[in-house]
Scaffold this motif. Structure first.
Motif, mmCIF file in Angstrom:
data_model
loop_
_atom_site.group_PDB
_atom_site.id
_atom_site.type_symbol
_atom_site.label_atom_id
_atom_site.label_comp_id
_atom_site.label_asym_id
_atom_site.label_seq_id
_atom_site.Cartn_x
_atom_site.Cartn_y
_atom_site.Cartn_z
ATOM 1 N N LEU A 1 0.858 -1.332 -0.003
ATOM 2 C CA LEU A 1 -0.041 -0.016 -0.046
ATOM 3 C C LEU A 1 0.732 1.383 0.039
ATOM 4 O O LEU A 1 0.512 2.223 -0.640
ATOM 5 N N HIS A 2 1.880 1.254 0.843
ATOM 6 C CA HIS A 2 2.669 2.610 0.874
ATOM 7 C C HIS A 2 3.316 2.756 -0.328
ATOM 8 O O HIS A 2 4.094 3.976 -0.560
ATOM 9 N N GLU A 3 3.617 1.739 -1.170
ATOM 10 C CA GLU A 3 4.308 2.246 -2.577
ATOM 11 C C GLU A 3 3.187 2.321 -3.568
ATOM 12 O O GLU A 3 3.778 2.244 -5.028
ATOM 13 N N ALA A 4 1.997 2.470 -3.615
ATOM 14 C CA ALA A 4 0.962 2.124 -4.560
ATOM 15 C C ALA A 4 1.189 3.360 -5.583
ATOM 16 O O ALA A 4 1.142 3.219 -6.718
ATOM 17 N N MET A 5 1.173 4.687 -5.103
ATOM 18 C CA MET A 5 1.062 5.878 -5.780
ATOM 19 C C MET A 5 2.342 5.991 -6.552
ATOM 20 O O MET A 5 2.499 6.554 -7.753
ATOM 21 N N THR A 6 3.572 5.493 -5.799
ATOM 22 C CA THR A 6 4.782 5.524 -6.737
ATOM 23 C C THR A 6 4.839 4.545 -7.719
ATOM 24 O O THR A 6 5.266 4.879 -8.971
ATOM 25 N N PHE A 7 4.094 3.429 -7.524
ATOM 26 C CA PHE A 7 4.071 2.463 -8.456
ATOM 27 C C PHE A 7 3.259 2.988 -9.704
ATOM 28 O O PHE A 7 3.459 2.816 -10.964
ATOM 29 N N ALA A 8 2.004 3.481 -9.297
ATOM 30 C CA ALA A 8 1.414 3.972 -10.335
ATOM 31 C C ALA A 8 1.695 5.064 -11.349
ATOM 32 O O ALA A 8 1.355 5.059 -12.412
ATOM 33 N N TYR A 9 2.642 6.046 -10.937
ATOM 34 C CA TYR A 9 3.217 7.047 -11.614
ATOM 35 C C TYR A 9 4.489 6.761 -12.304
ATOM 36 O O TYR A 9 5.131 7.540 -12.887
ATOM 37 N N ASP A 10 5.001 5.416 -12.083
ATOM 38 C CA ASP A 10 6.308 5.171 -12.378
ATOM 39 C C ASP A 10 6.107 4.764 -13.861
ATOM 40 O O ASP A 10 5.721 3.689 -14.319
ATOM 41 N N GLU A 11 6.491 5.568 -14.937
ATOM 42 C CA GLU A 11 6.437 5.176 -16.534
ATOM 43 C C GLU A 11 7.082 4.041 -16.962
ATOM 44 O O GLU A 11 6.980 3.497 -17.927
ATOM 45 N N ARG A 12 8.190 3.632 -16.057
ATOM 46 C CA ARG A 12 9.034 2.471 -16.421
ATOM 47 C C ARG A 12 8.444 1.081 -16.218
ATOM 48 O O ARG A 12 8.733 0.117 -16.569
ATOM 49 N N TYR B 1 -9.441 3.975 6.573
ATOM 50 C CA TYR B 1 -8.628 3.098 7.459
ATOM 51 C C TYR B 1 -7.532 3.908 8.178
ATOM 52 O O TYR B 1 -6.523 3.435 8.621
ATOM 53 N N LYS B 2 -7.442 5.226 7.781
ATOM 54 C CA LYS B 2 -6.470 5.947 8.279
ATOM 55 C C LYS B 2 -5.014 5.435 7.990
ATOM 56 O O LYS B 2 -4.122 5.074 8.790
ATOM 57 N N ILE B 3 -4.831 5.021 6.655
ATOM 58 C CA ILE B 3 -3.677 4.412 6.119
ATOM 59 C C ILE B 3 -2.873 5.490 4.849
ATOM 60 O O ILE B 3 -3.937 6.268 4.308
ATOM 61 N N SER B 4 -1.715 5.455 4.698
ATOM 62 C CA SER B 4 -1.152 6.471 3.679
ATOM 63 C C SER B 4 -0.889 5.658 2.525
ATOM 64 O O SER B 4 -0.421 4.391 2.751
ATOM 65 N N THR B 5 -1.180 6.155 1.340
ATOM 66 C CA THR B 5 -0.572 5.322 0.098
ATOM 67 C C THR B 5 0.598 6.146 -0.504
ATOM 68 O O THR B 5 0.963 6.011 -1.656
ATOM 69 N N ASN B 6 1.261 6.740 0.320
ATOM 70 C CA ASN B 6 2.602 7.410 -0.105
ATOM 71 C C ASN B 6 2.422 8.525 -1.205
ATOM 72 O O ASN B 6 2.874 8.346 -2.180
ATOM 73 N N VAL B 7 1.500 9.426 -1.118
ATOM 74 C CA VAL B 7 1.301 10.376 -2.281
ATOM 75 C C VAL B 7 2.156 11.459 -2.190
ATOM 76 O O VAL B 7 1.989 12.055 -0.849
#
Length: 240
Positions: A201-212, A234-240
């Protein structure tokens, strides 16, 4: 998954999945024509594992993606051969032709056609609801047994509007390790070869925007949807 050989490209004269048509019509007094493909609608499912706090995606080889990469490689090779010919006029025409042919026949690695996607499937079972079809896909592809009633409908949208205009309906499913009843991997009888991938979960947005990382738009959209709608709950961070 990534061992591809004996590639042969042939005309497609008949298909159970794609049917080409040409429509003629008048729009505001102007005659127009448009080529399109008739295909099935589909469902997709964003799966979140509440035990390990990760998203469950699928990774598979897509021939259409691979062939697009091959076309780009072939174009670059052809352009490179033309430049070589211009820069070395003394080389024999026969040698140039052989080198060009050998170079253009080199296929890109199979990894060029591998993409990360949401669990998904075609709507091709008229006796089943969209939720039931989505449930089957989650079980077959990812190995989680989730009741259809537990699937939350996110939204539906048109994909490939210039070519197919088909509709995809996206669902959200929460699972736990207790719901995992198999390794998944798809239905071998249908030729599916799928790898289940977990994205923390904490790597999700980095994963989403990684064009590689080659991925579908559904992955990016669904991760953003989760961040906006489920993370506060859930009071959790997706690392945006």
């Amino acid at each position: 998954m990534e061992e591809i050989n004996n590639i042969e490209v042939v005309p497609c004269t008949e298909s159970n999945y794609l049917k080409p048509f040409r429509v003629h019509y008048n729009q505001n007094g102007t005659k127009k024509s448009w080529d399109f493909m008739r295909t099935h609608d589909s469902v997709s499912v964003l799966i979140f594992n509440t035990t390990s706090h990760c998203f469950i995606l699928v990774k598979q080889f897509r021939p259409a993606v691979y062939m697009c990469e091959w076309e780009k490689k072939k174009t670059k090779t052809s352009q490179g051969a033309e430049k070589t010919e211009e820069g070395d006029a003394s080389e024999s025409q026969e040698g140039q032709s052989a080198a060009s042919e050998a170079s253009s026949s080199q296929w890109p690695p199979a990894s060029a056609g591998v993409t990360y996607e949401l669990c998904a499937g075609l709507v091709d079972k008229p006796d089943l609801t969209l939720e039931e079809i989505a449930r089957q896909e989650v079980l077959e592809e990812c190995g989680y047994d989730v009741p259809a009633s537990k699937l939350k409908r996110i939204t539906s949208y048109r994909s490939g509007v210039g070519v197919t205009g088909s509709k995809q309906t996206m669902f959200y499913a929460e699972v736990s390790d207790d719901n995992c009843v198999s390794a998944g991997g798809g239905e071998p009888r249908e030729g599916e070869l799928i790898e289940v991938v977990k994205v923390p979960l904490h790597e999700a947005m980095t994963f989403a925007y990684d064009e590689r990382i080659p991925k579908t738009m559904g992955v990016i959209f669904s991760f953003i949807w989760f961040h906006n709608n489920m993370s506060p709950k859930y009071k959790i961070s997706t690392n945006v």
